[in-house]
Design an enzyme around this catalytic site. Structure first.
Site, short mmCIF file in Angstrom:
data_model
loop_
_atom_site.label_atom_id
_atom_site.label_comp_id
_atom_site.label_asym_id
_atom_site.label_seq_id
_atom_site.Cartn_x
_atom_site.Cartn_y
_atom_site.Cartn_z
N GLY A 10 0.82 -1.21 0.00
CA GLY A 10 0.00 0.00 0.00
C GLY A 10 0.85 1.26 0.00
O GLY A 10 2.08 1.19 -0.13
N ILE A 45 -3.67 -10.67 7.57
CA ILE A 45 -3.74 -10.36 9.01
C ILE A 45 -5.07 -10.73 9.65
O ILE A 45 -5.22 -10.66 10.86
CB ILE A 45 -3.36 -8.89 9.31
N THR A 70 -9.29 0.60 3.28
CA THR A 70 -9.26 2.07 3.24
C THR A 70 -10.32 2.69 2.32
O THR A 70 -10.35 3.90 2.17
CB THR A 70 -7.86 2.56 2.78
N THR A 109 -6.96 6.86 12.03
CA THR A 109 -7.48 7.92 11.15
C THR A 109 -8.17 9.06 11.90
O THR A 109 -8.70 8.86 13.01
CB THR A 109 -8.49 7.28 10.17
N ASP A 110 -8.21 10.21 11.25
CA ASP A 110 -8.99 11.35 11.76
C ASP A 110 -10.50 11.05 11.73
O ASP A 110 -11.28 11.73 12.40
CB ASP A 110 -8.70 12.60 10.92
N TYR A 133 -16.38 3.37 8.10
CA TYR A 133 -14.91 3.24 8.13
C TYR A 133 -14.36 3.71 9.48
O TYR A 133 -13.58 3.01 10.12
CB TYR A 133 -14.33 4.07 6.97
N LYS A 137 -12.30 1.56 12.38
CA LYS A 137 -10.95 1.95 12.79
C LYS A 137 -10.92 2.22 14.30
O LYS A 137 -9.96 1.87 14.98
CB LYS A 137 -10.48 3.19 12.02
N1 LIG Z 1 -5.52 6.72 2.64
C1 LIG Z 1 -5.90 7.69 3.46
O1 LIG Z 1 -6.31 8.78 3.03
C2 LIG Z 1 -5.82 7.49 4.95
C3 LIG Z 1 -6.29 8.51 5.79
C4 LIG Z 1 -6.22 8.32 7.17
C5 LIG Z 1 -5.69 7.15 7.68
N2 LIG Z 1 -5.26 6.18 6.85
C6 LIG Z 1 -4.72 4.95 7.43
O2 LIG Z 1 -3.34 4.86 7.06
C7 LIG Z 1 -2.97 3.47 6.94
C8 LIG Z 1 -2.26 3.26 5.61
O3 LIG Z 1 -3.16 3.61 4.58
P1 LIG Z 1 -2.76 3.45 3.03
O4 LIG Z 1 -3.44 4.54 2.30
O5 LIG Z 1 -1.30 3.25 2.91
O6 LIG Z 1 -3.51 2.08 2.70
P2 LIG Z 1 -3.56 1.31 1.30
O7 LIG Z 1 -2.72 1.99 0.29
O8 LIG Z 1 -5.00 1.03 1.02
O9 LIG Z 1 -2.81 -0.07 1.67
C9 LIG Z 1 -3.37 -1.01 2.51
C10 LIG Z 1 -2.73 -2.34 2.18
O10 LIG Z 1 -3.27 -3.31 3.07
C11 LIG Z 1 -3.53 -4.50 2.31
N3 LIG Z 1 -4.49 -5.36 2.97
C12 LIG Z 1 -5.85 -5.35 2.89
N4 LIG Z 1 -6.37 -6.39 3.56
C13 LIG Z 1 -5.33 -7.06 4.11
C14 LIG Z 1 -5.23 -8.23 4.91
N5 LIG Z 1 -6.32 -8.92 5.28
N6 LIG Z 1 -4.01 -8.65 5.29
C15 LIG Z 1 -2.89 -7.98 4.92
N7 LIG Z 1 -2.93 -6.88 4.13
C16 LIG Z 1 -4.13 -6.42 3.74
C17 LIG Z 1 -4.05 -3.94 1.01
O11 LIG Z 1 -4.05 -4.93 0.02
P3 LIG Z 1 -5.18 -4.86 -1.15
O12 LIG Z 1 -4.97 -3.55 -1.84
O13 LIG Z 1 -4.88 -6.06 -1.96
O14 LIG Z 1 -6.51 -4.92 -0.43
C18 LIG Z 1 -3.04 -2.82 0.76
O15 LIG Z 1 -1.87 -3.30 0.13
C19 LIG Z 1 -4.25 2.68 7.12
O16 LIG Z 1 -4.33 2.23 8.45
C20 LIG Z 1 -5.36 3.69 6.89
O17 LIG Z 1 -6.55 3.37 7.58
C21 LIG Z 1 -5.31 6.32 5.49
#
Ligand SMILES: NC(=O)c1ccc[n+]([C@@H]2O[C@H](COP(=O)([O-])OP(=O)(O)OC[C@H]3O[C@@H](n4cnc5c(N)ncnc54)[C@H](OP(=O)(O)O)[C@@H]3O)[C@@H](O)[C@H]2O)c1
Length: 296
Positions: A10, A45, A70, A109-110, A133, A137
């Site tokens: 990710g 996980i 996400t 997250t916020d 969501y 979280k």
């Molecule tokens: N993106 C935002 O704007 C945002 C904002 C606030 C907080 N956050 C938090 O920041 C963190 C990182 O976000 P990100 O944007 O880097 O996320 P991301 O790009 O969506 O990456 C998440 C990764 O987790 C993998 N995943 C999903 N289900 C899984 C499982 N069962 N076991 C292992 N891996 C799994 C996904 O694989 P697949 O793609 O194959 O499903 C993806 O590679 C997260 O905790 C998110 O909640 C994100």
């Protein structure tokens, strides 16, 4: 030291991968799927046995959980899957960490806040998510706190990077394709470059600071803007000339209720870990330069 990275395909996971390559410690990169050409070990996980096995075999000291569900829109229709990944699986990691005395660094997250205040949210502020969501979280955060492991939860917001899909990439494309675009100005927050969040996590891990400072922390970039302001800056830095106009959220009907004001107060993180936080426009410039290099 052995560090397990989950969700390493990710946005944040890829940034951790870049930093881990510079470390003398051993980083284990895992994800639920293994795209070709990417060096990743399979770890779902949501499967507690799989988690326990990799923790045991890899003699893991620290887990950095970058895995999550996400898709905020889809979470409204598929709460069960979002909850399984954001809540149950976070609980699995915390349980496994407690069993072997490892530390869990988890990202939240916020969206755990209602987002109706006009002041930056501190870690002590009551949580009250307004969507599916955010509820999943928050449930993940609570499960980690109850599992009895050493943990750090980092809440972040508006994450973007040169990896995966995000607002920056979408706006770069749209502002190059269209003459005019409407973007909402009544949702205010702070963008976060995933590279900056990864830098903070890397410092906490490499310097062993996770041992003495468990708890919840906030991290985003510095400053405040609306999605409209963000889009204007992306367009400008990309060298595009689209006419971007501010509009209200109700012009884009959605089943997701989004916080109107979700600025995170980062004082606790800055004081505890002694880190500086880059201004959002400076980090955006860095990311856009990276995207331009990748296109060449
Ligand atoms: N993106 C935002 O704007 C945002 C904002 C606030 C907080 N956050 C938090 O920041 C963190 C990182 O976000 P990100 O944007 O880097 O996320 P991301 O790009 O969506 O990456 C998440 C990764 O987790 C993998 N995943 C999903 N289900 C899984 C499982 N069962 N076991 C292992 N891996 C799994 C996904 O694989 P697949 O793609 O194959 O499903 C993806 O590679 C997260 O905790 C998110 O909640 C994100």
């Amino acid at each position: 030291m052995n560090i397990l990275i989950t969700g390493s395909n990710g946005q944040l996971g890829n940034q951790m991968r870049l930093l881990g390559a510079t470390s003398s410690h051993h980083y284990i990169y895992t994800d639920v799927s293994m795209p070709e050409g990417v060096c990743t070990q399979k770890l779902d996980i949501t499967d507690l046995d799989e988690v326990r096995a990799i923790m045991r075999d890899g003699k893991v000291d620290v887990v950095v959980n970058c895995a999550a569900y996400t898709n905020v829109e889809k979470a409204e229709d598929d709460f069960a899957t979002a909850d399984l990944i954001n809540h149950t699986a976070a609980a699995n990691l915390a349980k496994a960490c407690a069993e072997v005395g490892a530390t869990l660094i988890h990202v939240s997250t916020d969206y755990v806040f209602q987002g109706d205040s006009c002041l930056p949210c501190t870690e002590e502020q009551p949580t009250d998510p307004i969507g599916a969501y955010g509820r999943t979280k928050l449930a993940g955060e609570k499960a980690i706190a109850e599992a009895g492991c050493n943990y750090i939860i980092l809440r972040t917001a508006w994450l973007y990077s040169s990896f995966g899909n995000n607002f920056v990439k979408t706006m770069r494309r749209l502002t190059s394709e269209r003459d005019r675009l409407n973007v909402v100005f009544d949702q205010v927050g702070t963008p976060t470059y995933a590279g900056d969040l990864a830098d903070v996590i890397f410092k906490i891990v490499e310097e062993g600071m996770y041992k003495d400072h468990p708890g919840v922390y906030h991290f985003s970039n510095e400053g405040v803007c609306s999605w409209y302001d963000f889009a204007v800056e992306i367009c400008k830095l990309s060298g595009n000339t689209c006419d971007i106009r501010p509009c209200h959220s109700d012009e884009f009907p959605s089943k997701v209720k989004r916080p109107h004001f979700s600025v995170l107060d980062k004082t606790k993180l800055k004081e505890t870990f002694g880190v500086g936080v880059p201004y959002w426009k400076d980090s955006l410039e860095k990311c856009i330069e990276e995207l331009k290099r990748k296109q060449d």
